[in-house]
Enzyme design. Structure first.
Site, PDB file in Angstrom:
ATOM      1  N   TYR A 108       0.791  -1.225   0.000  1.00 23.10           N
ATOM      2  CA  TYR A 108       0.000   0.000   0.000  1.00 23.10           C
ATOM      3  C   TYR A 108       0.825   1.278   0.000  1.00 23.10           C
ATOM      4  O   TYR A 108       0.769   2.082  -0.925  1.00 23.10           O
ATOM      5  CB  TYR A 108      -0.958   0.004   1.198  1.00 23.10           C
ATOM      6  CG  TYR A 108      -1.957  -1.113   1.160  1.00 23.10           C
ATOM      7  CD1 TYR A 108      -2.931  -1.160   0.167  1.00 23.10           C
ATOM      8  CD2 TYR A 108      -1.912  -2.145   2.086  1.00 23.10           C
ATOM      9  CE1 TYR A 108      -3.850  -2.197   0.113  1.00 23.10           C
ATOM     10  CE2 TYR A 108      -2.821  -3.188   2.040  1.00 23.10           C
ATOM     11  CZ  TYR A 108      -3.787  -3.210   1.049  1.00 23.10           C
ATOM     12  OH  TYR A 108      -4.687  -4.232   0.985  1.00 23.10           O
ATOM     13  N   PRO A 121     -11.083  -0.777  -2.406  1.00 27.66           N
ATOM     14  CA  PRO A 121     -12.262  -1.567  -2.749  1.00 27.66           C
ATOM     15  C   PRO A 121     -13.520  -0.871  -2.252  1.00 27.66           C
ATOM     16  O   PRO A 121     -13.455   0.016  -1.387  1.00 27.66           O
ATOM     17  CB  PRO A 121     -12.039  -2.881  -2.001  1.00 27.66           C
ATOM     18  CG  PRO A 121     -11.232  -2.478  -0.813  1.00 27.66           C
ATOM     19  CD  PRO A 121     -10.357  -1.338  -1.255  1.00 27.66           C
ATOM     20  N   HIS A 347      -7.717   0.873   2.003  1.00 32.11           N
ATOM     21  CA  HIS A 347      -7.457  -0.517   2.360  1.00 32.11           C
ATOM     22  C   HIS A 347      -6.299  -0.738   3.329  1.00 32.11           C
ATOM     23  O   HIS A 347      -6.198  -1.802   3.956  1.00 32.11           O
ATOM     24  CB  HIS A 347      -7.176  -1.287   1.064  1.00 32.11           C
ATOM     25  CG  HIS A 347      -7.558  -2.719   1.105  1.00 32.11           C
ATOM     26  ND1 HIS A 347      -7.763  -3.417   2.272  1.00 32.11           N
ATOM     27  CD2 HIS A 347      -7.777  -3.610   0.110  1.00 32.11           C
ATOM     28  CE1 HIS A 347      -8.071  -4.660   1.983  1.00 32.11           C
ATOM     29  NE2 HIS A 347      -8.098  -4.810   0.685  1.00 32.11           N
TER      30      HIS A 347
END
Length: 637
Positions: A108, A121, A347
């Site tokens: 990430y 998402p 996320h």
């Protein structure tokens, strides 16, 4: 929800905590937080052997010979592999989880792509039928009330513990990530981002959320005078915010658009913003908020499953609700006036199971009877919500225009198909005495192969590759042989699932060896400069199982320019697939992939029927029905 070829996630179920963790376990050096066993470091040779097995059928024979030689040199006694393995074992002793920081940064924080589509998402809620604005605001007030109730459960350590299911049913899972849902923030950086966690104080400031409406941002205090606002008060405040947002002369530039840009672009823009104290104060309020509530304008779009997924992923761009966002917050709840609702997840703080559990709780909460909910008396006088102010220099105005252009390009590029396969669901698969998750994984790999991408396919196992090739062999291989290959492929998939659950899979181990080498300032080992390693981490088919018990579904974008994102939700009588790709790639088409998938699932059903003429219900023996994977904190999700 790490999205890789052949790796799935979020296959755990909730159950009441049935045993107490002893203090001895909690203090033991072999146990991490909450008394759970620490993530193991797999044996070096085991990982290297598995690496060669996984890659052999994906590369040329000459390349495999070269890679095998590199691996043997890496594993040689007294070689660099042994040194790095020893350092990893030392790191395991010193940390609660040896891979967490490496994985968080690699997956990430070091990624420079924009968060919408590429990283974040979304969960798409059932379409709502709002007849008027009051319906929309009432739904929003109920949702916020549910958020506050869920946060109180987190704060009070009152959530039931997550457990694995299937072959390792009863294995408790680390709950640490739930504490990050409403207390973290992703801060953009020029080269790498930072995951910031709020620190509690003796006398915390009143809790607040940020409401985005017509590209403006408002502070809504949800706790006033130590009392949590009830639904009626929340409705009143939201009504006030709507009226404030309608005042055109008060409107400010759509600063939220900056957060939809690439991370380096946003970091540079933020550095310019914080030069002004007004902007610093506004940023501080957003960064310390619990979450965002995005009140969206009607999209003037037919709200099919596919279109709702697109709108949730990117807001529809500048001409719709693309700027009515702040992507750095972990949870953005979207409520559209046209009934398009859901949540966008940043996320990095937590995995998919956390998102599923939270959102399912909220849907159940909002569906609950009012008589069952605790209602506190309404407050007679509420302070008005506050509009966040921005002072935008000419440089920021220029960046805003460029950010809008890049978002529009992303909107036009995303190709999405949300497809409900209704011929059968997991009940049929269970009657074949097969794992539904492994079965669907093999079906996706079969689809990818059939689609004509033989040179690029990365099956999770050689066994899956053997099955999909056999299915295209015509009459040269009998149905019985094909069925045997299918069962072997599913068994191999299930076995790798268990390795992932127990922390013995290869991806995190290889990542750890690579990062330890960097820390020691070693010259990059040949193992990681070899083209085979580059192939192994280029996830053309990115899959994730996200099962839900509520009427909602998860989706995300591809992770590489020429790849697919394939999120699936198996239900008893159907399977929902969310397939994404990029239109700019001449190698991909979401519609064609879905058509091929439908055919492949049909062929697999026909094969099962031919070979299992009397398909019996699955027996009572536990089976792996999902594919939990190692989470960032070393447990499963």
């Amino acid at each position: 929800m790490r999205r890789e070829v052949g790796c799935q996630s979020d296959a755990v179920e909730r159950m009441d905590f049935q045993r107490e963790e002893s203090k001895k376990d909690i203090l033991n050096k072999d146990y991490g937080i909450l008394g759970l066993p620490k993530l193991p470091v797999p044996p070096l040779q085991q990982t290297l052997d598995m690496y060669l097995k996984c890659m052999r059928h994906l590369i040329t024979e000459d390349q495999f010979t070269k890679t095998k030689s590199i691996v043997e040199k890496f594993a040689a006694p007294g070689g660099v592999g042994e040194v790095l393995q020893k350092k990893l074992l030392e790191r395991r002793e010193q940390k609660a989880n040896w891979v967490y920081d490496y994985w968080l940064e690699d997956m990430y924080l070091n990624n420079r792509l924009a968060l919408p589509v590429n990283s974040s998402p979304v969960m798409v809620f059932p379409k709502q039928n709002f007849r008027c604005q009051s319906d929309t605001l009432r739904y929003a007030a109920d949702l916020i009330s549910g958020v506050l109730e869920y946060k109180s459960l987190i704060d009070g350590n009152a959530l039931p513990v997550d457990y694995a299911r299937g072959q390792l049913a009863g294995t408790p899972l680390c709950m640490d990530q739930y504490s990050k849902v409403f207390t973290s923030y992703r801060l953009p950086g020029a080269k790498t981002d930072t995951l910031v966690a709020q620190k509690s104080t003796v006398m915390p400031e009143p809790e607040h959320i940020i409401v985005a409406c017509k590209n403006q941002f408002f502070v809504l205090d949800v706790v006033i005078n130590f009392r949590r606002l009830n639904e009626k008060d929340l409705y009143t405040q939201l009504e006030r915010i709507r009226k404030m947002a309608d005042i055109e002369e008060e409107r400010l530039p759509p600063v939220g658009l900056l957060t939809s840009d690439g991370r380096t672009h946003w970091a540079e823009a933020r550095s310019e913003l914080v030069k002004d104290s007004t902007n610093r104060d506004s940023l501080d309020m957003i960064e310390r908020s619990l979450c965002l509530l995005c009140l969206d304008e009607p999209s003037a779009t037919d709200l099919t499953d596919t279109n709702r997924a697109l709108l949730m992923l990117h807001g529809g761009g500048m001409d719709k609700n693309g700027a009515n966002r702040w992507y750095d917050k972990p949870m953005q709840f979207v409520i559209g006036a046209d009934g398009c609702c859901g949540v966008i997840c940043e996320h990095s703080p937590f995995e998919g199971i956390v998102l599923v559990e939270c959102t399912e709780y909220l849907l159940r909460y909002m569906r609950g009877s009012p008589s069952k909910l605790v209602r506190t008396p309404s407050m007679s006088e509420l302070p008005a919500p506050r509009r966040l102010r921005w002072k935008c220099s000419s440089d920021i105005q220029t960046v805003l225009t460029a950010s809008g252009d890049r978002l529009q390009k992303l909107v036009k590029n995303l190709d999405m198909n949300v497809y409900r396969f209704t011929a059968y669901g997991k009940e049929f698969i269970k009657k074949q005495k097969m794992s539904p998750d492994a079965y669907i994984q093999v079906a996706l790999q079969f689809t990818f192969y059939r689609y004509g991408r033989v040179d690029n396919i990365r099956s999770s196992t050689p066994e899956a590759s053997a099955f999909v090739k056999a299915m295209d062999s015509g009459t040269r291989i009998t149905d019985g042989q094909k069925m045997e290959l299918l069962q072997t492929a599913i068994k191999a998939q299930t076995n790798y699932t268990v390795l992932a659950i127990t922390g013995m899979a290869i991806d995190n181990h290889l990542l750890g060896l690579r990062e330890i080498a960097k820390e020691l300032k070693f010259e990059k080992p040949d193992l990681f400069s070899d083209s085979t390693y580059a192939t192994s981490i280029h996830f053309i088919l990115s899959t994730s199982q996200v099962p839900t018990t509520e009427d909602m579904f998860c989706c995300y974008g591809p992770v590489v320019p020429n790849g697919y994102g394939a999120c699936y939700n198996p239900q008893m009588e159907h399977i929902l697939f969310c397939v994404s790709s990029f239109r700019e790639s001449t190698e991909t088409s979401s519609d064609l992939f879905v058509k091929t998938l439908e055919a492949c699932l049909g062929e697999m059903q026909d094969l099962c029927r031919k070979c299992n003429t009397e398909a019996k219900p699955a027996d009572s023996t536990e089976r792996v029905e999902g594919n939990p994977k190692v989470k960032k904190n070393g447990k499963k999700s």
